[in-house]
Each structure stands twice: as structure tokens, then as C-alpha cells.
Design a protein around this motif. Structure first.
Motif, PDB file in Angstrom:
ATOM      1  N   GLY A 195       0.789  -1.564  -0.328  1.00  0.00           N
ATOM      2  CA  GLY A 195      -0.144  -0.240  -0.094  1.00  0.00           C
ATOM      3  C   GLY A 195       0.934   0.857   0.092  1.00  0.00           C
ATOM      4  O   GLY A 195       0.495   2.320  -0.801  1.00  0.00           O
ATOM      5  N   MET A 196       1.899   1.009   0.607  1.00  0.00           N
ATOM      6  CA  MET A 196       2.942   2.048   1.098  1.00  0.00           C
ATOM      7  C   MET A 196       3.626   2.660  -0.566  1.00  0.00           C
ATOM      8  O   MET A 196       4.087   3.920  -0.811  1.00  0.00           O
ATOM      9  N   GLN A 197       3.837   1.650  -1.918  1.00  0.00           N
ATOM     10  CA  GLN A 197       4.135   1.906  -2.560  1.00  0.00           C
ATOM     11  C   GLN A 197       3.417   2.485  -3.570  1.00  0.00           C
ATOM     12  O   GLN A 197       4.607   2.338  -4.654  1.00  0.00           O
ATOM     13  N   ASN A 198       2.666   3.000  -3.661  1.00  0.00           N
ATOM     14  CA  ASN A 198       1.539   3.228  -4.803  1.00  0.00           C
ATOM     15  C   ASN A 198       0.840   4.732  -4.034  1.00  0.00           C
ATOM     16  O   ASN A 198      -0.085   4.469  -5.576  1.00  0.00           O
ATOM     17  N   ILE A 199       1.193   5.638  -3.717  1.00  0.00           N
ATOM     18  CA  ILE A 199       0.571   6.338  -3.426  1.00  0.00           C
ATOM     19  C   ILE A 199       1.353   8.251  -3.936  1.00  0.00           C
ATOM     20  O   ILE A 199       0.910   8.094  -4.785  1.00  0.00           O
ATOM     21  N   THR A 200       2.843   7.837  -4.505  1.00  0.00           N
ATOM     22  CA  THR A 200       2.928   9.007  -5.164  1.00  0.00           C
ATOM     23  C   THR A 200       4.995   8.469  -5.790  1.00  0.00           C
ATOM     24  O   THR A 200       5.406   7.723  -4.903  1.00  0.00           O
ATOM     25  N   PRO A 201       4.986   8.875  -6.287  1.00  0.00           N
ATOM     26  CA  PRO A 201       6.351   8.447  -7.533  1.00  0.00           C
ATOM     27  C   PRO A 201       6.997   9.653  -6.945  1.00  0.00           C
ATOM     28  O   PRO A 201       8.563   8.955  -7.256  1.00  0.00           O
ATOM     29  N   ASP A 202       6.843  10.765  -6.272  1.00  0.00           N
ATOM     30  CA  ASP A 202       7.816  11.896  -5.536  1.00  0.00           C
ATOM     31  C   ASP A 202       8.951  11.107  -4.743  1.00  0.00           C
ATOM     32  O   ASP A 202       8.305  11.069  -3.512  1.00  0.00           O
ATOM     33  N   ARG A 203      10.112  10.828  -4.570  1.00  0.00           N
ATOM     34  CA  ARG A 203      10.958   9.957  -4.041  1.00  0.00           C
ATOM     35  C   ARG A 203      10.875  11.272  -2.440  1.00  0.00           C
ATOM     36  O   ARG A 203      10.710  11.234  -1.091  1.00  0.00           O
ATOM     37  N   ARG A 204      10.526  12.746  -2.149  1.00  0.00           N
ATOM     38  CA  ARG A 204      10.937  13.640  -1.633  1.00  0.00           C
ATOM     39  C   ARG A 204       9.673  13.238  -0.685  1.00  0.00           C
ATOM     40  O   ARG A 204       9.530  12.846   0.399  1.00  0.00           O
ATOM     41  N   ILE A 205       8.050  12.574  -0.634  1.00  0.00           N
ATOM     42  CA  ILE A 205       7.446  13.001  -0.654  1.00  0.00           C
ATOM     43  C   ILE A 205       6.967  11.060   0.002  1.00  0.00           C
ATOM     44  O   ILE A 205       6.736  10.967   1.434  1.00  0.00           O
ATOM     45  N   GLN A 206       7.788  10.381  -0.982  1.00  0.00           N
ATOM     46  CA  GLN A 206       7.976   8.987  -0.556  1.00  0.00           C
ATOM     47  C   GLN A 206       8.822   8.976   1.036  1.00  0.00           C
ATOM     48  O   GLN A 206       8.417   8.546   2.168  1.00  0.00           O
ATOM     49  N   ALA A 207       9.717   9.853   1.022  1.00  0.00           N
ATOM     50  CA  ALA A 207      10.419   9.719   2.129  1.00  0.00           C
ATOM     51  C   ALA A 207       9.815  10.241   3.448  1.00  0.00           C
ATOM     52  O   ALA A 207      10.341   9.917   4.395  1.00  0.00           O
ATOM     53  N   ILE A 208       9.394  11.500   3.482  1.00  0.00           N
ATOM     54  CA  ILE A 208       8.171  11.838   4.175  1.00  0.00           C
ATOM     55  C   ILE A 208       7.263  10.904   5.291  1.00  0.00           C
ATOM     56  O   ILE A 208       7.120  10.033   5.981  1.00  0.00           O
ATOM     57  N   ILE A 209       6.151   9.560   3.681  1.00  0.00           N
ATOM     58  CA  ILE A 209       5.478   9.145   4.402  1.00  0.00           C
ATOM     59  C   ILE A 209       5.569   8.129   4.955  1.00  0.00           C
ATOM     60  O   ILE A 209       5.591   7.345   6.462  1.00  0.00           O
ATOM     61  N   ILE A 210       6.911   7.471   4.255  1.00  0.00           N
ATOM     62  CA  ILE A 210       7.550   6.213   4.512  1.00  0.00           C
ATOM     63  C   ILE A 210       8.272   6.530   6.040  1.00  0.00           C
ATOM     64  O   ILE A 210       8.486   5.600   7.514  1.00  0.00           O
ATOM     65  N   LEU A 212      14.917  16.135   3.365  1.00  0.00           N
ATOM     66  CA  LEU A 212      14.692  16.625   2.386  1.00  0.00           C
ATOM     67  C   LEU A 212      15.659  17.198   1.341  1.00  0.00           C
ATOM     68  O   LEU A 212      16.315  17.200   0.635  1.00  0.00           O
ATOM     69  N   GLY A 213      16.011  18.237   2.188  1.00  0.00           N
ATOM     70  CA  GLY A 213      16.962  19.014   1.856  1.00  0.00           C
ATOM     71  C   GLY A 213      18.774  18.707   1.418  1.00  0.00           C
ATOM     72  O   GLY A 213      19.273  18.977   0.948  1.00  0.00           O
ATOM     73  N   PHE A 214      19.039  17.872   2.631  1.00  0.00           N
ATOM     74  CA  PHE A 214      20.644  17.563   2.974  1.00  0.00           C
ATOM     75  C   PHE A 214      20.048  16.388   2.098  1.00  0.00           C
ATOM     76  O   PHE A 214      20.909  15.886   1.378  1.00  0.00           O
ATOM     77  N   ILE A 215      19.257  15.445   1.968  1.00  0.00           N
ATOM     78  CA  ILE A 215      19.078  14.374   0.796  1.00  0.00           C
ATOM     79  C   ILE A 215      18.936  15.138  -0.405  1.00  0.00           C
ATOM     80  O   ILE A 215      20.751  14.216  -1.233  1.00  0.00           O
ATOM     81  N   THR A 216      18.821  16.404  -1.287  1.00  0.00           N
ATOM     82  CA  THR A 216      18.948  16.533  -2.548  1.00  0.00           C
ATOM     83  C   THR A 216      20.160  16.850  -2.357  1.00  0.00           C
ATOM     84  O   THR A 216      20.803  16.836  -3.998  1.00  0.00           O
ATOM     85  N   ARG A 217      20.799  16.663  -1.645  1.00  0.00           N
ATOM     86  CA  ARG A 217      21.833  17.791  -2.086  1.00  0.00           C
ATOM     87  C   ARG A 217      22.850  16.869  -1.744  1.00  0.00           C
ATOM     88  O   ARG A 217      24.307  17.215  -2.486  1.00  0.00           O
ATOM     89  N   PHE A 218      23.041  16.069  -0.974  1.00  0.00           N
ATOM     90  CA  PHE A 218      23.866  15.063  -1.204  1.00  0.00           C
ATOM     91  C   PHE A 218      23.786  13.939  -2.115  1.00  0.00           C
ATOM     92  O   PHE A 218      24.916  12.768  -2.123  1.00  0.00           O
ATOM     93  N   TRP A 249      20.107  22.282  -2.295  1.00  0.00           N
ATOM     94  CA  TRP A 249      19.209  22.059  -1.530  1.00  0.00           C
ATOM     95  C   TRP A 249      18.482  22.408  -2.000  1.00  0.00           C
ATOM     96  O   TRP A 249      16.862  21.324  -0.887  1.00  0.00           O
ATOM     97  N   LYS A 250      17.999  23.115  -2.566  1.00  0.00           N
ATOM     98  CA  LYS A 250      16.653  23.831  -3.425  1.00  0.00           C
ATOM     99  C   LYS A 250      15.470  22.695  -3.807  1.00  0.00           C
ATOM    100  O   LYS A 250      14.707  23.073  -2.961  1.00  0.00           O
ATOM    101  N   PRO A 251      15.955  21.862  -4.131  1.00  0.00           N
ATOM    102  CA  PRO A 251      14.521  20.219  -4.662  1.00  0.00           C
ATOM    103  C   PRO A 251      14.278  20.015  -3.601  1.00  0.00           C
ATOM    104  O   PRO A 251      12.905  20.089  -3.104  1.00  0.00           O
ATOM    105  N   GLY A 252      15.094  19.957  -2.316  1.00  0.00           N
ATOM    106  CA  GLY A 252      15.212  19.348  -1.192  1.00  0.00           C
ATOM    107  C   GLY A 252      13.657  20.323  -0.063  1.00  0.00           C
ATOM    108  O   GLY A 252      12.289  20.167   0.220  1.00  0.00           O
ATOM    109  N   LEU A 253      14.435  21.428  -0.638  1.00  0.00           N
ATOM    110  CA  LEU A 253      13.624  22.915   0.476  1.00  0.00           C
ATOM    111  C   LEU A 253      12.129  23.344  -0.643  1.00  0.00           C
ATOM    112  O   LEU A 253      11.243  24.111   0.265  1.00  0.00           O
ATOM    113  N   ALA A 254      11.987  22.903  -1.699  1.00  0.00           N
ATOM    114  CA  ALA A 254      10.540  22.983  -2.233  1.00  0.00           C
ATOM    115  C   ALA A 254       9.674  22.309  -1.687  1.00  0.00           C
ATOM    116  O   ALA A 254       8.511  22.868  -2.334  1.00  0.00           O
TER     117      ALA A 254
END
Length: 569
Positions: free
Chosen positions: A94-109, A219-225, A232-237
Motif C-alpha cells: 500500500g505504501m508503494q503506490n501513493i506517489t512517485p516523488d521520492r521526497r514525499i515517499q521519504a516523508i510518508i515512509i 529533504l534538503g540534505f538528501i537532495t544536496r548529497f 538543497w533547493k529541490p528538497g526545500l521546495a
């Protein structure tokens, strides 16, 4: 003997554990027994305690450890039962099929689902389940491990239905009773139960800032590294969704901490918040304008991946989502029914206890196990048995689940017996009895507390949470960190006339944030994502959010002590 020497002797068992587990990378099963032996030797040779009294304190610690282990077993049993029934895989599907955006997946899961798992089971469960799930969605193994480790912080103070607070602070009971009886400065509680509730309430406020800051920062940390843009920008967005998730978690988190008790904040906050943000994500609420991912795996740095393929799991449903979640729903409902005094069950269950009085003939050394009130029996083991019928699990798989749970208990049992026995010696070393404590020395935690108070003065609130973090770093457990250092923190607060509940709350919060740098958790996370041998690389990254967390909590604790709540001391 001088206070400074006593403090060093008291500190020695902690240093032994730290050097052996961190410096020499010994497992806790070997390091903690030696730390206990060091404490026992100090108690006999320096404090002058009789060896038989130290043995009695050790047995008292064993009884306390059994109570904690019942909770650990129950948490592991419900997890293994759900794995055998297919319920856990259904939840992951069920968790797999919510959104393809990795940032949102990171928050949900990583943020919300892991918070629920921590509240329901604790003891390393979030990393064991959430990290492989992120891996299966296409996260680099290193990123998956870091996300789950860092986010497994703010819920941990109330993990496994409040175990770190309810059991971790139990040895403060005599100090609380004395403080209430003497009208000590800063006391705004009337008994131990109320004190635990107050500590939980202040702990939620200390966590509050990082509940909002941490998801945005990570999220900023993950997109930065780990992002193709190295920015950092994509994560902070995705900050709007982070704030949405934080609010969804925080409202039930605060309501249950302040109105019901410390067993529920993470469990209910994670469960309610998870439902809200999943619904929000599906409706596009607060979602970023663009979808983000980690880019072409062929271009990932070599250190990001390990021995497990990133498409290692293709989860499939084995039942409806409601049926898969029903055991956890039952756990929440049973906990509420058995923890609210007005309903009558709390008193009935808590009164059923196995008592050990005057252990080895020492009247001051007693212990008990409220076997029905421990969440390991009701609801964990009870719900595990009910799940057999709810999910229709074959007998062979039931046997497998119980066998796996029992086998898993080996290492925690050895480590916890030694660690809690050490704590029991610590707290029993200052007994006011000339026959047992011939030099009338303060207890080991109090000796350390007096020495630290003399060095730091009223700056202590800024550092208190880092001591809790150190305890979790050494022992791998917020509960054991609280058992180990709560009396020390209480002693520092008493010496400096600071509000005891604020300083002890900072300890409980520090034990939670320490999970992100805890060696045990890092090793476990590396194992499930195929990064064994990369523990150092992870620690180098998780230390920064740990320091940020401790700094924010230190500022909040300081403001509580000296600005917002000056009337408490």
C-alpha cells in the motif's frame, strides 16, 4: 575520598562500554557484562558495599530487565506474526503506490510510517521495515539508511507505547517521593505517576521544534548529497508538505501526551498522521509542483550502494489494507481502554504482579513485574494470538513466527540483563545505611551529578539532552539510557535548583535523538540495506542532524528553565 575521584570511578563503567563498543566495536552482548563487572568492582572496592548487597542489586536489575524484555518480545512477536501472515507485505504494498516523488515517499515512509512503527513496537523496528521499503522504491541504500535513522528520533521518547518514559524513569520514584514530601524547589507534581506524565508533556514541547525543522532539513540534505543537482533547493521546495506532515503528526501527538499519557503520543500521532498525509498526497494537497527522483542509478556514487539491489522487493497484497492494519488498530484501542483509569481496567491489570521482596535478605532491595499491565502481554502478545485467527495463519507459520521471536531475544536478553543490573548497582550505591554504605558516599549517579554541576553551573540545560544522546549511543536504547542517566540528571537539577521535570525531560528527549547516531541502530540499518562495513560513512552524516537536534533542544530547555517557566524553581 574526594568527590572528583568518586565521580571518575562512577564514570568508569560508562567509559568501558563506550571504548569497547565504539572504539573496539565489540557487541553489547560482550561489552555490557564487562561494564557491569566494572561497576560491581567499584561498588565493592571503592564504595565499600558488601559483595552480597551488590549481588542483590544485580538480581533486582535482572527482574527489571525481564519486564523490559517482555515488552521487547511482544513487539517482535506481533511483527513476526504479521510478516508470516502477509499483513506486513500488504502494508508495504500500500505504501508503494501513493506517489512517485521520492521526497514525499521519504516523508510518508521514513518520517510518518516509521513514527507509527516506533510508537507501536520500538526497539529498532522502524529501520528494519522502513529502510528496505524505501530501497524497494528506488532509493540509494545509503540514503534509505540515513533517512530512517535520522527520522527515528522524535517518536523514540514515547516508543513501544511509552516504555522509555514509563519504565526508563522508574528508579526516580524514591527521589520524587522525597522531593514532594520536602517541598523541594521546582516541584509541581504530587506523585510518581504525575511526574512521568509531566516529563512526557515537557518532552513533547522540546521535540516540537525539530518535528517541524527535521523533515525540511533532511529533504534538503538528501537532495544536496544524493540528488543529480547536488543542491538543497529541490528538497526545500517540498517544505509545504513537510509542514503539513508535521501538523498532522503534532496535533494528536500533543493531545494524547497532555490529556492521556506517555504511552500514546508516537503511536497515535503516527497512525493518525499517516492516514491524513496519505489522503493529502493522493489529493495533491501541499505537493511540490514537480516530481523529483535520484536520477539515473548508473550515475550514482559507488558508496551509495551496497550488496542489495535497489529493486530488491516487489511487494504484493495478501489481504485488504484494513485487514492488514487491523492488528495495529486493535493494539491502539486496547491500550486506550487499559490505560484510562476511569474505565477500571488499569487498576485491575496493574495490581497483578509478581513481587520479589528483600532480595538475598536486604529489606531495601525489592522488585516486581506487573505482568498483565506490561504492553508486551496486553496488548502485544494478545493481539499476536488474535491475528492468527484474523489473518487465518497456518499452524506452521505461527510456529515460525514464535520461533523467530524467541531466537531474536537472545542478544537483547544478554545486553539488557547486564545493562539494567549495572543501573541497579548505580542507584543502590548511595543507600543511607552505615552497615551497607560505611563511608556514607553519595550514589554513583549523584557523585557524577555533583561533579558536573560544579563544572557547568546553570548552563546545564543546554547540555542535558546530549547526555541522553550519549546513553542511547552507548547502549542502543532510549529506555536503558533513561535507566542509566535519569538519576544523574535528577541529581544535577537538584544541585543547581533547576526544575527537575525539565532536565529529566531533556534526558528523555536526548535518548530519542541519540538513536540516529546509535551504533546498534546504524549496524542494523546497514544490514537490512546491504551496506555492512559502511557504518562509518553513515555516522559521519547522521552526526550533523544529531548536533542540530541537541542544539535546538538545549535552547528550548534553557528558555524553559530561565525565561518561560521561572516560577518553577
Amino acid at each position: 575520598m574526594s568527590l572528583e575521584v568518586l565521580a571518575l570511578v562512577a564514570l568508569l563503567p560508562i567509559l568501558v562500554a563506550l571504548v569497547l563498543m565504539v572504539g573496539m566495536r565489540w557487541p553489547a552482548t560482550k561489552a555490557m557484562p564487562l561494564a557491569w563487572l566494572t561497576a560491581a568492582a567499584g561498588a565493592v572496592l571503592v564504595w565499600g558495599l558488601p559483595a552480597t548487597y551488590v549481588a542483590a542489586l544485580t538480581l533486582q536489575g535482572f527482574v527489571t530487565a525481564i519486564g523490559i524484555l517482555i515488552i521487547v518480545f511482544g513487539a517482535i512477536l506481533i511483527l513476526r506474526t504479521l510478516q508470516q501472515s502477509g499483513g506486513m507485505e500488504t502494508i508495504q504494498y500500500g505504501m508503494q503506490n501513493i506517489t512517485p516523488d521520492r521526497r514525499i515517499q521519504a516523508i510518508i515512509i521514513g518520517y510518518m510510517f516509521a513514527a507509527f512503527l516506533e510508537g507501536a513496537a520500538g526497539f529498532g523496528t522502524p529501520a528494519a521495515l522502513a529502510a528496505p521499503l524505501l530501497l524497494s522504491l528506488g532509493f540509494p541504500p545509503l540514503a534509505a539508511a540515513i533517512i530512517c535513522l535520522v527520522f527515528n528520533s522524535f517518536p523514540v521518547t514515547f516508543g513501544a507505547v511509552g516504555t522509555p518514559v514509563v519504565l526508563g524513569l522508574k528508579f526516580l520514584a524514591p527521589g520524587v517521593e522525597q522531593a514532594v514530601a520536602t517541598g523541594a524547589a521546582g516541584v509541581n507534581f504530587s506523585n510518581m505517576g504525575e511526574f512521568i506524565g509531566v516529563v512526557g508533556q515537557w518532552a513533547t514541547l522540546m521535540h516540537l521544534g525539530m518535528i517541524f525543522i527535521l523533515p525540511i532539513f533532511m529533504l534538503g540534505f538528501i537532495t544536496r548529497f544524493f540528488g543529480p543537482e547536488r543542491s538543497w533547493k529541490p528538497g526545500l521546495a517540498a517544505w509545504k508538505f513537510c509542514v503539513f506532515a508535521a501538523v498532522a503528526f503534532t496535533i494528536p501527538y500533543l493531545i494524547f501526551a497532555w490529556k492521556v499519557g506517555p504511552e500514546f503520543p508516537a503511536l497515535i500521532g503516527g497512525l493518525v498522521g499517516l492516514g491524513i498525509i496519505i489522503a493529502g498526497a493522493k489529493m495533491g494537497f501541499c505537493m511540490p509542483k514537480t516530481t523529483w527522483n535520484f536520477g539515473d542509478p548508473a550515475k550514482w556514487d559507488k558508496e551509495w550502494t551496497g550488496s542489495v539491489s535497489c529493486d530488491c522487493a516487489d511487494f504484493k497484497p495478501h489481504m485488504s489494507q484494513f485487514k492488514a492494519w487491523l492488528p495495529y488498530i486493535l493494539i491502539g484501542l486496547i491500550l486506550v481502554v487499559t490505560r484510562i483509569p476511569e474505565l477500571g481496567l488499569k487498576g485491575m491489570l496493574s495490581s497483578q504482579a509478581i513481587k520479589f521482596s528483600a532480595i538475598l535478605g536486604f529489606k531495601s532491595v525489592n522488585a516486581s513485574i506487573a505482568y498483565l499491565y506490561l504492553p508486551g502481554t496486553i496488548p502485544f502478545t494478545l493481539v499476536a494470538l488474535l491475528t492468527v485467527f484474523i489473518h487465518g495463519i497456518p499452524g506452521a507459520k505461527v510456529k515460525t513466527a514464535w520461533t523467530q521471536a524467541i531466537v531474536t531475544m537472545k542478544n537483547p536478553t544478554i545486553a539488557l540483563f547486564a545493562a539494567v543490573a549495572l543501573v541497579s548497582i548505580f542507584r543502590g550505591s548511595g543507600i543511607a545505611d552505615a552497615a551497607l554504605n560505611p563511608h556514607n558516599y553519595p550514589s554513583m549517579p549523584l557523585a557524577m551529578a555533583k561533579a558536573v554541576a560544579g563544572i557547568t553551573g546553570n548552563a546545564w540545560p543546554m547540555f542535558a539532552s546530549f547526555v541522553g544522546g550519549l546513553g542511547a549511543f552507548i547502549t542502543g536504547s532510549n529506555t536503558v539510557s533513561d535507566l542509566l542517566f535519569a538519576e544523574f540528571q535528577w541529581g544535577v537539577a537538584a544541585q543547581l535548583e533547576l526544575p527537575r521535570q525539565i532536565i529529566v525531560a531533556a534526558q528523555a528527549v536526548g535518548g530519542g535523538m541519540g538513536n540516529m547516531v546509535c551504533i546498534h541502530n546504524i549496524v542494523a540499518a546497514c544490514a537490512v540495506v546491504g551496506l555492512s562495513g559502511m557504518e562509518g560513512q553513515i555516522l559521519k552524516r547522521t552526526i550533523w542532524p544529531f548536533l542540530l537536534y541537541g542544539t535546538v533542544v538545549g535552547i528550548v530547555a534553557t528558555l524553559m528553565c530561565f525565561v518561560f517557566l521561572p516560577g518553577l524553581f
